[in-house]
Structure formats: structure tokens, C-alpha cells
Design a protein around this motif. Structure first.
Motif, PDB file in Angstrom:
ATOM      1  N   THR A  73     -18.755  -4.544  -2.572  1.00 37.54           N
ATOM      2  CA  THR A  73     -17.702  -3.790  -1.887  1.00 37.54           C
ATOM      3  C   THR A  73     -17.147  -4.618  -0.734  1.00 37.54           C
ATOM      4  OG1 THR A  73     -19.314  -2.751  -0.420  1.00 37.54           O
ATOM      5  CG2 THR A  73     -18.795  -1.606  -2.487  1.00 37.54           C
ATOM      6  N   PRO A  74     -15.972  -4.275  -0.208  1.00 44.03           N
ATOM      7  CA  PRO A  74     -15.393  -5.042   0.920  1.00 44.03           C
ATOM      8  C   PRO A  74     -16.319  -5.145   2.125  1.00 44.03           C
ATOM      9  CG  PRO A  74     -13.739  -3.610  -0.044  1.00 44.03           C
ATOM     10  CD  PRO A  74     -15.026  -3.254  -0.709  1.00 44.03           C
ATOM     11  N   SER A 103      -5.225  -2.025  -6.223  1.00 45.66           N
ATOM     12  CA  SER A 103      -6.623  -2.438  -6.046  1.00 45.66           C
ATOM     13  C   SER A 103      -6.646  -3.830  -5.425  1.00 45.66           C
ATOM     14  CB  SER A 103      -7.361  -2.438  -7.391  1.00 45.66           C
ATOM     15  OG  SER A 103      -8.670  -2.944  -7.235  1.00 45.66           O
ATOM     16  N   SER A 142      -8.597  -7.050  -3.749  1.00 43.82           N
ATOM     17  CA  SER A 142      -9.929  -7.657  -3.877  1.00 43.82           C
ATOM     18  C   SER A 142      -9.981  -8.961  -3.112  1.00 43.82           C
ATOM     19  CB  SER A 142     -10.290  -7.878  -5.347  1.00 43.82           C
ATOM     20  OG  SER A 142      -9.379  -8.776  -5.953  1.00 43.82           O
ATOM     21  N   ARG A 172       0.822  -1.221   0.000  1.00 44.83           N
ATOM     22  CA  ARG A 172       0.000   0.000   0.000  1.00 44.83           C
ATOM     23  C   ARG A 172       0.853   1.267   0.000  1.00 44.83           C
ATOM     24  NH1 ARG A 172      -3.622  -3.071   3.678  1.00 44.83           N
ATOM     25  NH2 ARG A 172      -5.544  -3.500   2.516  1.00 44.83           N
ATOM     26  N   ASP A 194     -12.702  -2.433  -4.345  1.00 41.51           N
ATOM     27  CA  ASP A 194     -12.817  -1.006  -4.039  1.00 41.51           C
ATOM     28  C   ASP A 194     -13.305  -0.312  -5.311  1.00 41.51           C
ATOM     29  OD1 ASP A 194     -12.566   1.651  -3.483  1.00 41.51           O
ATOM     30  OD2 ASP A 194     -10.508   1.544  -2.739  1.00 41.51           O
ATOM     31  N   ARG A 233     -11.075   2.208  -7.243  1.00 41.55           N
ATOM     32  CA  ARG A 233      -9.847   1.750  -7.900  1.00 41.55           C
ATOM     33  C   ARG A 233     -10.090   0.699  -8.981  1.00 41.55           C
ATOM     34  NH1 ARG A 233      -5.151   3.056  -4.903  1.00 41.55           N
ATOM     35  NH2 ARG A 233      -5.641   4.210  -2.996  1.00 41.55           N
ATOM     36  N   ASP A 282     -21.429   0.793  -4.665  1.00 40.13           N
ATOM     37  CA  ASP A 282     -21.086   1.273  -3.329  1.00 40.13           C
ATOM     38  C   ASP A 282     -21.550   0.236  -2.315  1.00 40.13           C
ATOM     39  OD1 ASP A 282     -23.863   1.656  -3.037  1.00 40.13           O
ATOM     40  OD2 ASP A 282     -23.731   3.730  -3.708  1.00 40.13           O
ATOM     41  N   ASP A 283     -21.490   0.587  -1.028  1.00 42.68           N
ATOM     42  CA  ASP A 283     -21.847  -0.382   0.013  1.00 42.68           C
ATOM     43  C   ASP A 283     -23.315  -0.779  -0.027  1.00 42.68           C
ATOM     44  OD1 ASP A 283     -19.270  -0.413   0.899  1.00 42.68           O
ATOM     45  OD2 ASP A 283     -19.587   1.036   2.518  1.00 42.68           O
TER      46      ASP A 283
END
Length: 832
Positions: free
Chosen positions: A642-643, A547, A549, A539, A572, A575, A593-594
């Protein structure tokens, strides 16, 4: 009638030997595959492994349960939750409890470039649940102590060895203080309980030494925990469904092999019997002149065929019974079947194979004897070798019907569900219908195809080319009999291998299009998460867009009746666009999105903006808005979330794009430095895509070789027998050529050229069938949004056709040499 049939077989043994051998091989293969197939149905239930000696195991429920109007539906969870930390203390009053934790614990190889020894770590206290017993040394007592399994692969470790073990907490040097014998299902590293808890705080399972009923009563009905005992302990094993999946794979392979064997054997035997009857038309004409009725002729032919069929089926059954253990052994060695797979003792496959062979011979004879019964007495006076009326009305009707079915079903599938055409059952069985149709109409196609292939040789100096052209066109039945097995083999080889290669190329094309990152980072061992230490380092790389995943799954309830799970990736959204170019058909990826999800066209709900209720990998329920829809493709275009909606999944892939103005070499060097010692694989885009373009995996390749080997074996037998029959029946024609001034080499060249021309006809017709099948696959891919070319296996086709041509030439030359030993004057004056 029986004595007449026996005498006929003895006098014309050359006519029947090919059918006998082909049927023996076919029945033998059906019996062998049938015995192995029966073993998949009667395979013993596999008992527990990890917790075979545990009285009770408590773990989080691994099944998603959803109430529907038609009852409760269940589906396996991608990532069940951990056991609550306080549960061990709660159940301690019932009996001793042991906490189990599982985590990656790879033994790093000290030699550069060598693969690490992938293992799984556990606390020592849970070893007795398997049970593992110390073979040497002692139990781990200090933080640096480990006990390892031996005898299941990897480096040979002994008590006292110093090894470096890599876990999610990092890599540390440790001492092997003891060894235990491996139990075959895992390579393990055992640490002290405290060390295991430090490395992996979550409790995966709890072994409770108490009564199962008491444990269930203590937990209550809504605890979300699963209490396992007895055979149910199997569900707590790592990948408990792997044996069931392996048996399904074996079952599919053997079923396909048995079906193709039966198909090829039936086609070859029918073609051989049909040609044998056509060759004997003068004989049947003489019998009719002598007073034999059509019924007597038919019964004679049928009796001969039944005798050959019964004898061949009996021999083939014995061959299959002896060959089945060899088949199972080869399958386990090649990895097509699990190592524990073994034959049982059912006898029904042998009975099935015997009666299948006898039925094939009888069915082939019924068609042939009907034609034999229609032989007129005037056939005894025929001298011309020109075949007439090779396509009766019944054959025309059957050919048109089968061809309409063979072309109509794919057309309907293309209109309704193109993806169905890409399944193994479809692309294996579909060519068979077209092959049958093409074989039925082959007598009509042989003459124009033969003239096309011999057009240039007929214009070369000398008479050989002209004779080949005219003999191929005149002897339609003989040419068809030689071309039929070649047609079958070429069509199967090109259709099966071409379809698999085309699908692999389509997947590779999708991957090349979807992945635009400069580097792709994955774990060194499949199924492992990326090391946390690597994530922290990567990072902070300058000049790189990173990115990360996660691989997860989502489940949806379709039509309130069925739970359908789909593979998904948690990404994400900000990204994703920098490292991927997905085949969006509706909506925008930027809308993810979430509170949203990206689906593909296979979902029932595909309207952008609509909300769908899904269950995440950990079983939690969400209502998400559809942000975008992807093309179906070959099936690899999954779902994106999303995560936050990853269901607790760990990062298992990182796509890295060099930022504008960034230094590619510096980014690559930084990635390599970050990956050092973490067991992480850093690949450029080209390196990562390369495995996807290499073709099918070894299991698919081995299965295809097995299936095509069956077809080649039957083809070789039929080809050799038909040409021996055909050439042996032309002794008088060859003698006339010799009297006309042809030398022995010239006659042999003519015989070889005619045999090769017949093989060429079969190859062309088989190629047409294969081309139609590959065109169907290509159209299905185009309708699914995949733009890749069909892959034609030219190398394999060349080998198959060359092998058939060589075999045909040899099978024609040997009887021709035998015939040419007789003086031409004696042979030309005889009436056979």
C-alpha cells in the motif's frame, strides 16, 4: 615428414584453404573480442562527477544494514532519506556548508510535438562542487534567472534566451543569464538557492568545507549519515552504478560472442578436416600399399593440420589486433558500451586466441588422423562413391552421450527451476550441446532426411531428381559436411532469436492480461515522478476510476544469510481490481492493506497468512502479512504494497478505467487537458501495450546480430570450401554424365540441385534442434504460469536458408564449370 606435409598442402591447397580462412576468421574474432573483454576487467575506476571538487559530502546512508548470525549484510536502498534540516547549522562551526537539492527542471520545447529537453535542477551555490565554471554571463541572482549547461545535447541555449522551465512547482518563463560547459554526466539548470529550496524543500546532500574526521566526530556513530570524501564521493553521483552495470553488460556480450565464435570455428574446422580425410581415402590406400604404416599416415595428416592451424592462428591474431579498435568503436557507437570504454594494453588475449586456434586445428586433426590411419591398402582399388561405416562405435557413443546431456539438463531444470531456463546464459549455451549431438549423429539422419526432401523431385519427369536422391543418400560424408555448417547456423539463429522473441511475447501477454485499464498515464521522461499539478487535476475527472501507483522496492532477509531486493508497486487496494487482473495463485488481492503484502512464488515464504519481515525503500523495517501470492511468470510479476509502505516513493503511473455509464471520449479529453504542459504521457491501453510487443530492445537486437553474424561468416566459409572440394573431386563423375548424353546445363542443374538438397538437410536438422529448444522455453513458461505461444522467426530462417542455398549453388557451379572444360573422354579415362 614435414616436407611431405608441406608438399601435400601445396598440392591440395583447395582442401585446406577453407579451413585456413575459417580458422583465421575465428581466431581473429576471438582475439578482437578477447582484447575488448580484457578492457572490461582492466577498466579504470571512474572518479566522482557531481562532487569531484567537494572536500566532504554528507548525505543519508544509502545502504540498508542488517545484522545476521553470519555478520552484517548490506543492500542499496531504493529511496534514501533526506539530510535533516538542522544539520547544516550544526556543522557550520566546522566550516562553510552548501545545501544540494536535485529536482526535475525540463526546458519545454516551444514547437508542438517536439520532445522537451529533460534536465535536472540544482541551487547555484553547489555548482562549484563539480566544478562548473561560468563560460558566459553571470550567476543567477533573481527568481527568474537560470544558468544552463551547454554542449551535452538538447537545444543550443545562449545567454539572454527566454525559456520555459517545468519543475515540480509548475512551469515558468525564465531568462538564461549564464552558461557553463557541460561535464557529460547531466544536463543541468541552476537556480538561485532560495528558488531551489522553494521548489524542493528536502536537502539531498550537504557539502562541508571541513576535515572529514571532524565531521564524523561531530555527527557521531549513530547519526544515519554517510560522510564521503575522496573516491567515495562517487557514491553521491546520480546512478553511481551505471558504469559497473554497463561493463557487466559488455562483458556478457563479448563473452557470449567469443564462446560462440570458438564453438562455431571448432565445429566448422572439425567438419572440414573430417571430410578432407574422407576424400583422400584412396590416396591413403595407395600410401599403405606402398608400405606406409598407420602411424606415418596419422603423423602426416597431423603435421598438415598443425601447419595450417599455426599459420591460420598467427594470421588471425594479427587480424584480431587490428580489428579490436574497430569493434570497440562500433560498440560505443551502437550504445552497447559506454562512451568512455577503450582498449587497454594486455597481450594475454592474443596469446589465448593463438593457442585456441592451434588447439582447435590440432584437436580436429586428431580425430581425422585416427580415421586416416585405419585406411586399408584395398581402399586404393575402390571405385564406388558409396560411403560405408560413417558411424563408428566411438561416434555412436559420443552422439548418444551428448544428446542425453542436451536433453537431460533441460528436463531436470524444468522439474527443479523452470525460471533458470529463461536466463541469457541458459538459452545461449543450451543449443550448443544439442547442436553438437545432432552433428555427431548427422550421418545416420542424412540419408532418411535427404530421401524425404528429394521424394517429390525424384518423381518428376527426367533423371535429375532421381540422381539427386541417390547421390545424396550415397555420398553421406559429403552431404553431412555441407549440412553441418547450415545446421549450426539455422539452429543458432532460430534458437536465439526465437527464444528472445518468445520471451518478449510472453511479457507482452502478461502485460495484456494484467492491465485492464482504458488509459495508462506515465511521465514523459523515464524515471521521473508524475507532476503534482497533473495529479490534482486527474483526481477530479468525472466518470473515471483513477488508480495511482508508485514504483518502490522491498528487501527481505532469506535464510538469515542474504538480503534480496524485489521491485514493488504501491497501490490503492480498493481501486486495483478495477484496473488490473493479476495472476493470483493463492489468497485474495482484496486482503491487501497497510499491514499486508502481495508476493510472488519466487519468495521463500508463500503461505497466505504468514508474516514476513521486510525493509521498505527508505530502510524502515515492517512485519507484513501475506495477503496473496502471484505466479512467477517471466519475472515481471513483482510485489504489491500500500502507499503507506511505499518508502516515500512518488506517484509514477496512473491507470484510468472509464466508470460504468461514463463517456470514454470525455474522459480521454479530460486527461489530455490535465496533461497539457506537465510533460505527462497519456496512452490508451493499446498504445501503452504496443511497445511491449515490438520485440527486444535495440541493444539486445544489436548483440544478436553480432553473434549471428559470426556464425554466418564461418558457415559461408565452410560451405564454400566444402562444396569446392566436393565438386572438384567429382570431375570423373561429371565426365561420365557428359558421355552418357547429359548436356552442360543439365550437369550444372544436377550439381546445383545436390548442393541445395544438402543445404535443405542441414536446415531440417537445424530446425529440429531449434524446435526442441523453443519447446523447452515454451514448457518453462507454461510451468511459470504464462500462456503464450512460441515465436518462430520464419523471416530470419528464410533469409539464412536462402543465403546458404545461393552460396552453395555458386560454390558448386564454379568448380563444375572448370571441370567441364576438359574433354569428357580424357577425364573419364583418368584415375584420380
Amino acid at each position: 615428414m614435414l616436407m611431405l606435409a608441406l608438399r601435400g598442402i601445396r598440392l591440395r591447397w583447395v582442401t585446406f584453404v577453407g579451413s585456413f580462412i575459417a580458422l583465421v576468421l575465428g581466431v581473429g574474432l576471438i582475439a578482437a573480442t578477447g582484447l575488448a573483454l580484457a578492457a572490461t576487467f582492466d577498466a579504470p575506476e571512474r572518479g566522482p562527477e557531481r562532487f569531484a571538487a567537494a572536500p566532504v559530502v554528507v548525505r543519508a546512508d544509502a545502504l540498508l544494514r542488517v545484522d545476521t548470525p553470519t555478520g552484517t549484510r548490506t543492500a542499496p536502498l531504493d529511496r534514501p532519506g533526506p539530510v535533516p534540516p538542522g544539520l547544516a547549522a550544526q556543522l557550520a562551526s566546522l566550516g562553510r556548508t552548501v545545501e544540494d537539492r536535485s529536482f526535475p527542471a525540463d526546458i519545454m520545447d516551444p514547437q508542438p510535438g517536439q520532445d522537451d529537453d529533460a534536465r535536472v535542477g540544482h541551487p547555484w551555490s553547489v555548482a562549484a562542487a563539480a566544478p562548473y565554471r561560468l563560460a558566459t554571463g553571470r550567476a543567477p541572482a533573481a527568481p527568474g534567472d537560470v544558468v544552463v549547461t551547454t554542449g551535452t545535447g538538447g537545444p543550443r541555449l545562449r545567454t539572454g534566451d527566454r525559456v520555459r522551465v517545468r519543475t515540480p512547482a509548475g512551469s515558468e518563463a525564465r531568462t538564461v543569464v549564464g552558461t557553463v560547459a557541460g561535464r557529460g554526466f547531466e544536463d543541468a539548470v541552476f537556480l538561485t538557492d532560495d528558488e531551489a529550496a522553494r521548489i524542493s524543500p528536502d536537502i539531498d546532500a550537504l557539502v562541508v568545507h571541513a576535515d572529514a574526521t571532524a565531521v564524523r566526530d561531530a555527527l557521531g556513530p549513530d547519526s544515519g549519515m554517510d560522510v564521503l570524501t575522496g573516491h567515495d564521493l562517487r557514491r553521491a553521483d546520480p546512478d553511481p552504478d551505471r558504469d559497473a552495470r554497463a561493463l557487466v553488460s559488455v562483458n556478457a556480450l563479448l563473452g557470449t560472442a567469443a564462446g560462440i565464435t570458438l564453438f562455431v570455428s571448432a565445429a566448422v574446422v572439425a567438419s572440414t578436416f573430417s571430410y578432407a580425410v574422407a576424400q583422400r581415402r584412396r590416396e591413403f590406400g595407395l600410401l599403405r600399399t606402398a608400405g606406409a604404416t598407420p602411424g606415418q599416415i596419422r603423423r602426416t595428416v597431423l603435421a598438415e593440420s598443425v601447419l595450417v592451424g599455426v599459420a591460420a592462428s598467427a594470421a588471425g591474431t594479427l587480424l584480431g589486433a587490428e580489428g579490436a579498435p574497430i569493434l570497440v568503436s562500433r560498440m560505443t557507437e551502437a550504445g552497447l558500451a559506454p562512451s568512455w570504454f577503450a582498449l587497454g594494453d594486455p597481450s594475454w588475449p592474443l596469446h589465448t586466441a593463438f593457442w585456441a586456434g592451434a588447439s582447435v586445428a590440432t584437436a580436429a586433426a586428431l580425430v581425422s588422423c585416427h580415421r586416416a590411419g585405419r585406411t586399408a591398402p584395398t581402399e586404393a582399388l575402390r571405385e564406388a562413391a558409396v560411403d560405408s561405416r560413417v558411424m563408428p562405435v566411438s561416434r555412436w557413443a559420443a552422439a548418444v552421450l551428448v544428446l542425453l546431456v542436451g536433453l537431460g539438463l533441460p528436463a531436470l531444470a524444468l522439474a527443479a527451476d523452470p525460471g533458470d531456463l529463461l536466463g541469457r546464459k541458459s538459452y545461449v549455451t543450451r543449443p550448443m550441446v544439442l547442436i553438437v549431438g545432432c552433428a555427431l549423429i548427422a550421418p545416420v539422419l542424412v540419408r532418411p532426411v535427404g530421401r524425404l526432401l528429394t521424394w517429390l523431385p525424384a518423381r518428376l519427369p527426367g533423371a535429375t531428381g532421381v540422381l539427386v536422391r541417390e547421390n545424396t543418400a550415397a555420398g553421406v560424408r559429403g552431404t553431412t559436411a555441407v549440412a553441418a555448417p547450415v545446421l549450426i547456423t539455422v539452429a543458432l539463429a532460430a534458437s536465439l532469436t526465437g527464444t528472445v522473441a518468445t520471451l518478449e511475447e510472453a511479457r507482452a501477454t502478461e502485460a495484456r492480461t494484467a492491465t485492464t485499464a482504458d488509459f495508462v498515464v506515465t511521465p514523459g521522461q523515464e524515471g521521473r515522478p508524475l507532476a503534482p499539478a497533473f495529479l490534482e487535476r486527474v483526481r477530479n475527472i468525472d466518470g473515471a476510476v483513477v488508480s495511482a501507483s508508485r514504483s518502490t522496492a522491498v528487501t527481505v532477509l532469506e535464510e538469515n544469510t542474504a538480503l534480496v531486493s524485489s521491485e514493488a508497486r504501491a497501490v490503492d487496494p480498493a481501486r486495483l481490481a478495477a484496473v488490473a487482473k493479476l495472476p493470483v495463485t493463492a489468497g485474495r488481492l482484496a486482503g491487501l492493506d497497510d499491514d499486508a503484502i502481495v508476493v510472488n512464488e519466487e519468495w521463500l515464504t508463500t503461505r497466505v497468512g504468514d508474516r514476513v519481515t521486510v525493509w521498505l525503500g527508505d530502510g524502515s523495517e515492517r512485519s507484513l502479512r501475506i495477503a496473496a501470492v502471484l505466479a512467477t511468470g517471466t519475472g515481471d510479476n513483482g510485489v504489491y504494497v500500500t502507499p503507506r509502505n511505499a518508502g516515500g516513493a512518488d506517484v509514477d503511473r496512473i491507470d484510468v478505467e472509464v466508470a460504468p455509464g461514463g463517456d470514454r471520449r470525455a474522459v480521454a479529453a479530460a486527461l489530455d487537458t490535465a496533461a497539457a504542459g506537465t510533460g505527462t504521457r497519456v496512452a490508451t491501453r493499446a498504445e501503452w501495450l504496443a511497445p511491449a510487443a515490438t520485440g527486444p530492445d535495440d541493444h539486445t537486437r544489436t548483440g544478436l546480430r553480432m553473434i549471428l553474424g559470426i556464425a554466418l561468416l564461418s558457415t559461408a566459409t565452410a560451405l564454400a570450401n566444402t562444396l569446392v572440394m566436393a565438386t572438384s573431386g567429382r570431375r570423373r563423375d561429371l565426365a561420365v554424365l557428359r558421355l552418357a548424353g547429359a548436356t552442360v546445363p543439365q550437369v550444372l542443374r544436377l550439381v546445383v540441385a545436390e548442393a541445395v538438397a544438402a543445404v535443405g538437410v542441414g536446415a531440417v536438422l537445424g530446425g529440429v534442434v531449434a524446435a526442441v529448444n523453443l519447446l523447452v522455453v515454451r514448457c518453462a513458461l507454461a510451468l511459470l504460469g504464462v500462456t503464450s505461444a512460441a515465436v518462430v522467426p520464419w523471416a530470419m530462417l528464410g533469409l539464412v536458408v536462402a543465403a546458404a542455398a545461393l552460396l552453395a549453388a555458386g560454390s558448386a557451379v564454379l568448380p563444375a564449370l572448370s571441370a567441364l572444360r576438359t574433354r569428357p573422354v580424357e577425364r573419364a579415362g583418368s584415375r584420380e
